[in-house]
Motif scaffolding. Structure first.
Motif, PDB file in Angstrom:
ATOM      1  N   GLN A  81       1.105  34.851  18.633  1.00 44.66           N
ATOM      2  CA  GLN A  81       0.100  33.430  18.298  1.00 44.66           C
ATOM      3  C   GLN A  81       0.912  32.418  17.405  1.00 44.66           C
ATOM      4  OE1 GLN A  81      -2.806  35.570  15.779  1.00 44.66           O
ATOM      5  NE2 GLN A  81      -4.399  35.657  17.728  1.00 44.66           N
ATOM      6  N   GLU A  82       1.861  32.953  16.672  1.00 50.67           N
ATOM      7  CA  GLU A  82       2.858  31.838  15.970  1.00 50.67           C
ATOM      8  C   GLU A  82       3.636  31.036  17.002  1.00 50.67           C
ATOM      9  OE1 GLU A  82       5.259  33.323  12.620  1.00 50.67           O
ATOM     10  OE2 GLU A  82       3.375  34.349  11.833  1.00 50.67           O
ATOM     11  N   ALA A  83       3.836  31.864  18.093  1.00 51.21           N
ATOM     12  CA  ALA A  83       4.796  31.033  19.389  1.00 51.21           C
ATOM     13  C   ALA A  83       3.934  30.479  20.168  1.00 51.21           C
ATOM     14  CB  ALA A  83       5.523  32.502  19.842  1.00 51.21           C
ATOM     15  N   GLY A  84       2.644  30.441  20.001  1.00 49.96           N
ATOM     16  CA  GLY A  84       1.735  29.715  20.850  1.00 49.96           C
ATOM     17  C   GLY A  84       1.418  30.467  22.090  1.00 49.96           C
ATOM     18  N   ILE A  85       1.713  31.708  22.315  1.00 51.21           N
ATOM     19  CA  ILE A  85       1.639  32.687  23.135  1.00 51.21           C
ATOM     20  C   ILE A  85       0.001  33.066  23.321  1.00 51.21           C
ATOM     21  CG2 ILE A  85       2.234  34.530  24.720  1.00 51.21           C
ATOM     22  CD1 ILE A  85       5.047  33.822  23.608  1.00 51.21           C
ATOM     23  N   ARG A  86      -0.703  32.994  24.434  1.00 52.48           N
ATOM     24  CA  ARG A  86      -2.017  33.589  24.293  1.00 52.48           C
ATOM     25  C   ARG A  86      -2.064  34.845  24.833  1.00 52.48           C
ATOM     26  NH1 ARG A  86      -5.316  28.700  26.883  1.00 52.48           N
ATOM     27  NH2 ARG A  86      -7.133  29.764  26.267  1.00 52.48           N
ATOM     28  N   VAL A  87      -2.877  35.693  24.377  1.00 58.90           N
ATOM     29  CA  VAL A  87      -3.042  37.250  24.952  1.00 58.90           C
ATOM     30  C   VAL A  87      -4.451  37.584  25.432  1.00 58.90           C
ATOM     31  CG1 VAL A  87      -3.064  39.367  24.087  1.00 58.90           C
ATOM     32  CG2 VAL A  87      -1.515  37.513  22.974  1.00 58.90           C
ATOM     33  N   ALA A  88      -4.367  38.516  26.726  1.00 61.24           N
ATOM     34  CA  ALA A  88      -5.491  38.877  27.289  1.00 61.24           C
ATOM     35  C   ALA A  88      -5.270  40.205  27.282  1.00 61.24           C
ATOM     36  CB  ALA A  88      -5.596  38.341  28.760  1.00 61.24           C
ATOM     37  N   THR A  89      -6.183  40.992  26.913  1.00 55.15           N
ATOM     38  CA  THR A  89      -6.090  42.714  26.846  1.00 55.15           C
ATOM     39  C   THR A  89      -7.175  43.299  27.828  1.00 55.15           C
ATOM     40  OG1 THR A  89      -7.494  42.784  24.904  1.00 55.15           O
ATOM     41  CG2 THR A  89      -5.251  42.705  24.512  1.00 55.15           C
ATOM     42  N   ASP A  90      -7.176  44.488  27.735  1.00 53.50           N
ATOM     43  CA  ASP A  90      -8.007  45.314  28.886  1.00 53.50           C
ATOM     44  C   ASP A  90      -7.565  45.409  30.349  1.00 53.50           C
ATOM     45  OD1 ASP A  90      -9.724  46.048  26.955  1.00 53.50           O
ATOM     46  OD2 ASP A  90     -10.943  44.546  26.803  1.00 53.50           O
ATOM     47  N   ALA A  91      -6.152  45.063  30.220  1.00 50.70           N
ATOM     48  CA  ALA A  91      -5.726  45.153  31.770  1.00 50.70           C
ATOM     49  C   ALA A  91      -5.443  46.461  32.071  1.00 50.70           C
ATOM     50  CB  ALA A  91      -4.457  44.128  31.486  1.00 50.70           C
ATOM     51  N   GLU A  92      -5.644  46.901  33.367  1.00 50.71           N
ATOM     52  CA  GLU A  92      -5.113  48.216  33.818  1.00 50.71           C
ATOM     53  C   GLU A  92      -4.907  48.215  35.356  1.00 50.71           C
ATOM     54  OE1 GLU A  92      -8.904  50.125  33.052  1.00 50.71           O
ATOM     55  OE2 GLU A  92     -10.061  49.172  34.374  1.00 50.71           O
ATOM     56  N   GLY A  93      -4.629  49.211  35.955  1.00 54.13           N
ATOM     57  CA  GLY A  93      -4.220  49.345  37.395  1.00 54.13           C
ATOM     58  C   GLY A  93      -2.760  48.961  37.418  1.00 54.13           C
ATOM     59  N   LYS A  94      -2.488  48.154  38.547  1.00 56.84           N
ATOM     60  CA  LYS A  94      -1.234  47.818  38.957  1.00 56.84           C
ATOM     61  C   LYS A  94      -0.955  46.459  38.537  1.00 56.84           C
ATOM     62  CE  LYS A  94      -0.662  51.443  41.793  1.00 56.84           C
ATOM     63  NZ  LYS A  94       0.449  52.610  41.155  1.00 56.84           N
ATOM     64  N   VAL A  95       0.591  46.095  38.201  1.00 59.21           N
ATOM     65  CA  VAL A  95       0.671  44.838  37.839  1.00 59.21           C
ATOM     66  C   VAL A  95       0.005  43.652  38.753  1.00 59.21           C
ATOM     67  CG1 VAL A  95       2.643  43.085  37.452  1.00 59.21           C
ATOM     68  CG2 VAL A  95       2.847  45.554  36.766  1.00 59.21           C
ATOM     69  N   THR A  96       0.017  43.727  40.032  1.00 63.91           N
ATOM     70  CA  THR A  96      -0.593  42.739  40.622  1.00 63.91           C
ATOM     71  C   THR A  96      -2.100  42.525  40.458  1.00 63.91           C
ATOM     72  OG1 THR A  96      -0.731  44.386  42.671  1.00 63.91           O
ATOM     73  CG2 THR A  96       1.103  42.991  42.876  1.00 63.91           C
ATOM     74  N   GLU A  97      -2.695  43.863  40.483  1.00 65.50           N
ATOM     75  CA  GLU A  97      -4.123  43.827  39.910  1.00 65.50           C
ATOM     76  C   GLU A  97      -4.507  43.037  38.758  1.00 65.50           C
ATOM     77  OE1 GLU A  97      -5.172  47.934  42.312  1.00 65.50           O
ATOM     78  OE2 GLU A  97      -4.872  48.028  40.290  1.00 65.50           O
ATOM     79  N   ALA A  98      -3.597  43.531  37.756  1.00 63.74           N
ATOM     80  CA  ALA A  98      -3.870  42.702  36.561  1.00 63.74           C
ATOM     81  C   ALA A  98      -3.621  41.253  36.493  1.00 63.74           C
ATOM     82  CB  ALA A  98      -2.788  43.012  35.559  1.00 63.74           C
ATOM     83  N   ILE A  99      -2.751  40.620  37.344  1.00 61.37           N
ATOM     84  CA  ILE A  99      -2.408  39.355  37.610  1.00 61.37           C
ATOM     85  C   ILE A  99      -3.543  38.722  38.433  1.00 61.37           C
ATOM     86  CG2 ILE A  99      -0.987  37.351  38.820  1.00 61.37           C
ATOM     87  CD1 ILE A  99       1.323  39.485  38.350  1.00 61.37           C
ATOM     88  N   GLN A 100      -4.056  39.259  39.291  1.00 66.18           N
ATOM     89  CA  GLN A 100      -5.266  38.928  39.941  1.00 66.18           C
ATOM     90  C   GLN A 100      -6.392  38.939  38.917  1.00 66.18           C
ATOM     91  OE1 GLN A 100      -4.657  37.524  43.260  1.00 66.18           O
ATOM     92  NE2 GLN A 100      -6.902  36.739  42.510  1.00 66.18           N
ATOM     93  N   ALA A 101      -6.782  39.972  38.217  1.00 73.06           N
ATOM     94  CA  ALA A 101      -7.793  39.750  37.476  1.00 73.06           C
ATOM     95  C   ALA A 101      -7.951  38.628  36.356  1.00 73.06           C
ATOM     96  CB  ALA A 101      -7.837  41.242  36.535  1.00 73.06           C
ATOM     97  N   PHE A 102      -6.433  38.422  35.881  1.00 70.90           N
ATOM     98  CA  PHE A 102      -6.324  37.246  34.964  1.00 70.90           C
ATOM     99  C   PHE A 102      -6.481  36.103  35.549  1.00 70.90           C
ATOM    100  CE2 PHE A 102      -3.329  33.924  33.614  1.00 70.90           C
ATOM    101  CZ  PHE A 102      -3.962  33.817  32.355  1.00 70.90           C
TER     102      PHE A 102
END
Length: 119
Positions: A81-102
């Motif tokens: 947060q101090e670096a200005g980076i936003r966070v999304a949690t509850d990702a699961e499955g494959k990395v490609t699936e998480a990117i698509q869900a995002f």
């Protein structure tokens, strides 16, 4: 936009790592070009302490805009947060699936950590 996804392996077909600070790899995915960089996080996988802070610092130095992970601890969340980076949690499955869900807005932005330190 650079999206950092926690990963158990070194490519897009790997499973999402549910932990941020002790994730085995970070996949830095460039949303505009589709290219990605693999960041090895081996030094923090078995760290006695400070893994979240060290991992968050690494991610911040890579210039990512978002972190996508299964969970996020309080110390790492604070650094991100101090670096200005936003966070999304509850990702699961494959990395490609998480990117698509995002991209599909299926993951909500986390305002606070969802696990305790040393999880």
């Amino acid at each position: 936009m650079i999206i950092c996804v926690t990963s158990q392996g070194p490519d897009l077909s790997s499973d999402v790592d549910p932990r941020f600070g002790r994730a085995r790899f970070f996949i830095m995915h460039d949303d505009e070009t589709g290219e990605y960089e693999v960041v090895d996080n081996e030094q923090n996988v078995n760290a006695a302490g400070g893994a979240g802070i060290q991992s968050a610092t690494t991610v911040a130095e890579k210039g990512c805009d978002w972190v996508v992970s299964g969970h996020m601890g309080p110390k790492a969340m604070s650094v991100l947060q101090e670096a200005g980076i936003r966070v999304a949690t509850d990702a699961e499955g494959k990395v490609t699936e998480a990117i698509q869900a995002f991209k599909n807005d299926e993951l909500e932005e986390a305002e606070n950590a969802d696990v305790s330190p040393h999880w």
